[in-house]
Design a protein around this motif. Structure first.
Motif, PDB file in Angstrom:
ATOM      1  N   PRO A 189      43.760  49.072  41.399  1.00  0.00           N
ATOM      2  CA  PRO A 189      43.084  48.883  40.103  1.00  0.00           C
ATOM      3  C   PRO A 189      41.821  49.705  39.910  1.00  0.00           C
ATOM      4  N   HIS A 190      41.090  50.014  40.993  1.00  0.00           N
ATOM      5  CA  HIS A 190      39.780  50.647  40.840  1.00  0.00           C
ATOM      6  C   HIS A 190      39.766  51.996  41.552  1.00  0.00           C
ATOM      7  N   ARG A 207      38.042  62.942  34.392  1.00  0.00           N
ATOM      8  CA  ARG A 207      38.147  61.841  33.428  1.00  0.00           C
ATOM      9  C   ARG A 207      39.243  62.125  32.408  1.00  0.00           C
ATOM     10  N   ASP A 208      39.367  63.375  31.968  1.00  0.00           N
ATOM     11  CA  ASP A 208      40.419  63.725  31.015  1.00  0.00           C
ATOM     12  C   ASP A 208      41.797  63.489  31.617  1.00  0.00           C
ATOM     13  N   PHE A 209      41.956  63.850  32.880  1.00  0.00           N
ATOM     14  CA  PHE A 209      43.251  63.662  33.541  1.00  0.00           C
ATOM     15  C   PHE A 209      43.561  62.180  33.755  1.00  0.00           C
ATOM     16  N   SER A 210      42.561  61.398  34.156  1.00  0.00           N
ATOM     17  CA  SER A 210      42.795  59.997  34.530  1.00  0.00           C
ATOM     18  C   SER A 210      43.050  59.091  33.333  1.00  0.00           C
ATOM     19  N   LYS A 211      42.864  59.582  32.111  1.00  0.00           N
ATOM     20  CA  LYS A 211      43.131  58.759  30.931  1.00  0.00           C
ATOM     21  C   LYS A 211      44.584  58.314  30.875  1.00  0.00           C
ATOM     22  N   ASP A 213      39.269  50.962  35.962  1.00  0.00           N
ATOM     23  CA  ASP A 213      38.016  51.682  35.770  1.00  0.00           C
ATOM     24  C   ASP A 213      37.955  52.842  36.748  1.00  0.00           C
ATOM     25  N   VAL A 214      37.217  53.876  36.366  1.00  0.00           N
ATOM     26  CA  VAL A 214      37.017  55.059  37.204  1.00  0.00           C
ATOM     27  C   VAL A 214      35.513  55.323  37.269  1.00  0.00           C
ATOM     28  N   THR A 215      34.986  55.394  38.486  1.00  0.00           N
ATOM     29  CA  THR A 215      33.557  55.592  38.703  1.00  0.00           C
ATOM     30  C   THR A 215      33.341  56.906  39.465  1.00  0.00           C
ATOM     31  N   PHE A 216      32.274  57.620  39.136  1.00  0.00           N
ATOM     32  CA  PHE A 216      31.955  58.909  39.760  1.00  0.00           C
ATOM     33  C   PHE A 216      30.589  58.821  40.434  1.00  0.00           C
ATOM     34  N   ILE A 217      30.519  59.302  41.687  1.00  0.00           N
ATOM     35  CA  ILE A 217      29.261  59.287  42.437  1.00  0.00           C
ATOM     36  C   ILE A 217      29.096  60.642  43.137  1.00  0.00           C
ATOM     37  N   PRO A 218      27.962  61.311  42.963  1.00  0.00           N
ATOM     38  CA  PRO A 218      27.701  62.545  43.711  1.00  0.00           C
ATOM     39  C   PRO A 218      27.149  62.196  45.096  1.00  0.00           C
TER      40      PRO A 218
END
Length: 629
Positions: free
Chosen positions: A156-157, A183-187, A193-198
């Motif tokens: 799910p995450h 993000r465009d691909f994961s739509k 939910d999709v989270t991004f961390i550097p």
């Protein structure tokens, strides 16, 4: 103020264990391309949460060959010798750690496409998928492949960790470009939910610790040698560890659809009869009405028993023992659910399948399908497509090979209780087992079937009681017979004049084949006609035997009919071409009229000039060259 866990561990070990047992468990999987830093990230998490022993740290420090004497954190997980030699992850590595808030199980999985089955194994029970992206390279095709597989597996995450940001000076524009592209691909995927961390896994930035705030230099790229804390200060979101500690997973479970597959009937004495199992989904309370499938009988929950005592309420994924108010027939493989909320009962369904065996899918073969607490015989009705793992496009296929992912139709010999995997991972998942080797060869996920139509209780019971809807056929495929017997079935048809030595050659051939470890039999006619002999030879050949026939079929048309019925690819004709004068001398009373010599036999031998043992050798050589199927 409560003592910390480290203090509690020293002061009261029993309280520490009780607190540990009550913690929520999160399973996560780390995936990524080669050298994206999966193993380094996990090693850093283990190190920074103080979940590795001093001797492990010393061993890793001794084995590290990093510049400036830095520790190679990947060595905490890449334990195989081949992994250390090649610098890649091959097998799934499981590690365990805990913080004050949660306990964790990590699966470090390979990124190579040839290890897709390993990734699926590690990701099948995960709550969170962490996909690492190299900041220098951006979103690669492998990243999209990993995200697609994680989505298909129902994770799910998704956390996209943009790693090696220290090598691009923690440039926020690099991070934003990667975030927007992914993000465009994961739509089109099914993540909640999709989270991004550097991050920088090697330096430990935004993994388990946060950089100190600094107004100076925020929002601007810094050279690689600059202070990392200052360079990364523009990011104000959670660290990887903070995300793992706070991502909500309790609502990921299905609490709506009660599914209780019965694993075992508990009968310690005459006064107790309970049904043990794990609640696959839903919530159970004492007094709830349930229906047992396949019987269709209803009852109410009298008691929910555990080792710690009876409960008023239980929910997924708890393991309990249920007692019912009525004595109804329930056994292993049955399922308890609510009368107004049934699983789909069916013997035929579509599914996504991940093939995990070196031997490809054999459409002619039957397999064993294991689903919840049931094991049923099944066959593959159709392979609709397989996924091109480079382009993520569907392509036509007749079978699946190792690491292939495809869509198939499966037909079972007994009805199953199914939910779509997307809705219920427990009753939507299954594995396929090779019935001959007993190896697990595939993992599957049930697809939604007729979502617009709800199956009634009457229809479900009718499906359960109707028996197998498949056309009765053999459950043993030619491939299984070849695997078991070490040979393909064939018919060796010996033709020639009376007295030519056909029968002597037939029995000598049977003996030699037996001595060679083959299974052969001579079809002996007993007042039988040609049609019966052909039927017997065909049955023996399909059973995987080498049938040796010396029946006097004088006409070419008769022998051609035998070839067509048995199968041209399994038919070997041998002309025993002994001189007619010798044959007449041996059989003066025989009828020699009407014999038509074959025009193109596979083997021709004359037993008046060739020793019998040599003739047997010629036939066996021809058998070894014949393209049997």
């Amino acid at each position: 103020m409560q003592p910390s866990e480290r203090e509690l561990l020293k002061a009261d070990i029993h309280e520490y264990l009780r607190r540990y047992e009550r913690k929520e468990l999160l399973r996560f999987v780390a995936v990524g391309s080669v050298d994206d830093g999966k193993s380094t990230l996990i090693g850093r998490l283990l190190h920074d949460t103080e979940m590795v022993y001093d001797d492990q740290i010393a061993a890793v420090q001794a084995a590290s060959s990093m510049p400036d004497g830095e520790m190679d954190f990947s060595l905490f997980t890449d334990g195989l010798a081949a992994e250390r030699e090649q610098g890649i992850t091959i097998d799934v590595a499981y590690r365990y750690f805990a913080t004050e808030k949660r306990k964790f199980i990590i699966a470090d999985t390979p990124g190579h496409v040839q290890y897709t089955r390993n990734m699926v194994t590690g990701a099948s029970t995960a709550n969170v998928a962490i996909i690492l992206v190299d900041a220098r390279l951006g979103v690669l095709q492998q990243s999209r492949r990993h995200a697609y597989i994680a989505s298909m597996l129902g994770i799910p995450h998704l956390l996209v960790a943009v790693n090696k940001m220290d090598l691009v000076g923690f440039d926020p524009q690099v991070f934003e470009r990667i975030r927007d592209s992914f993000r465009d691909f994961s739509k089109n995927l099914r993540f909640k939910d999709v989270t991004f961390i550097p991050i920088s896994a090697l330096k430990g930035v935004h993994v388990a610790r946060r950089t100190r705030s600094s107004q100076e230099g925020q929002g601007a790229a810094q050279p690689p040698g600059a202070n990392i804390d200052t360079a990364a200060a523009w990011y104000e979101g959670p660290t990887v560890l903070e995300y793992l500690e706070t991502v909500p997973i309790s609502l990921d479970r299905n609490f709506d659809d009660l599914r209780y597959p019965v694993q075992y009937v508990v009968r310690p004495d005459l006064n107790y009869r309970g049904f043990a199992g794990q609640i696959a989904s839903g919530v159970l309370r004492t007094g709830d009405e349930v229906v047992a499938l396949p019987s269709g009988r209803r009852s109410r929950v009298r008691s929910i028993d555990t080792m710690e005592g009876a409960l008023e309420e239980a929910f997924t994924p708890m393991s309990v023992c249920l007692r019912l108010e009525d004595e109804i027939d329930v056994s292993r493989g049955d399922i308890l659910c609510r009368p107004d909320n049934l699983p789909r009962v069916g013997r035929k369904f579509d599914a996504h399948l991940v093939w995990m065996s070196e031997k490809g899918l054999d459409p002619q073969k039957s397999y064993v399908l294991k689903h919840t607490t049931q094991a049923v015989r099944c066959e593959f009705g159709q392979v609709h497509w397989k996924m091109d793992m480079d382009t993520l496009e569907e392509q036509p296929a007749e079978a699946l090979e190792l690491n292939d992912i495809g869509k198939v139709t499966i037909r079972c010999h007994r009805a199953l209780y199914l939910d779509a995997y997307e809705r219920n991972r427990a009753t939507g998942a299954f594995v396929i087992v090779d019935s001959l080797s007993n190896n697990t060869v595939a993992a599957g996920m049930v697809l939604e079937q007729n979502a617009s139509r709800t199956q009634t209780m009457a229809e479900a019971l009718q499906e359960l009681r109707s028996g197998s809807g498949l056309q009765p056929t053999t459950q043993v495929s030619p491939a299984e017979r070849r695997e078991r017997m070490g040979q393909s079935g064939a018919t060796v048809w010996l033709t020639g004049l009376p007295g030519s030595g056909r029968w002597s050659l037939a029995y000598a051939l049977e003996r030699r084949l037996f001595d060679l470890g083959r299974t052969a039999t001579v079809i002996v006619p007993t007042d039988e006609d040609l049609r019966s002999i052909i039927s017997a030879a065909k049955a023996a050949t399909r059973a995987g035997l080498i049938a040796v026939v010396a029946f006097p079929a004088y006409e070419r048309a008769d022998r051609e009919r035998a070839r067509n019925r048995i199968g041209k690819e399994r038919f070997l004709q041998v002309h025993v071409n002994t001189r007619e004068e010798l044959c007449r001398e041996r059989r003066p009373d025989a009828d020699f009229e009407g014999f038509e010599a074959p025009t193109h036999p596979e083997v021709t031998v004359a037993l008046d000039s060739v020793p019998l043992e040599d003739a047997v050798g010629y036939v066996i050589d021809a058998l070894s060259r014949h393209p049997l199927k």
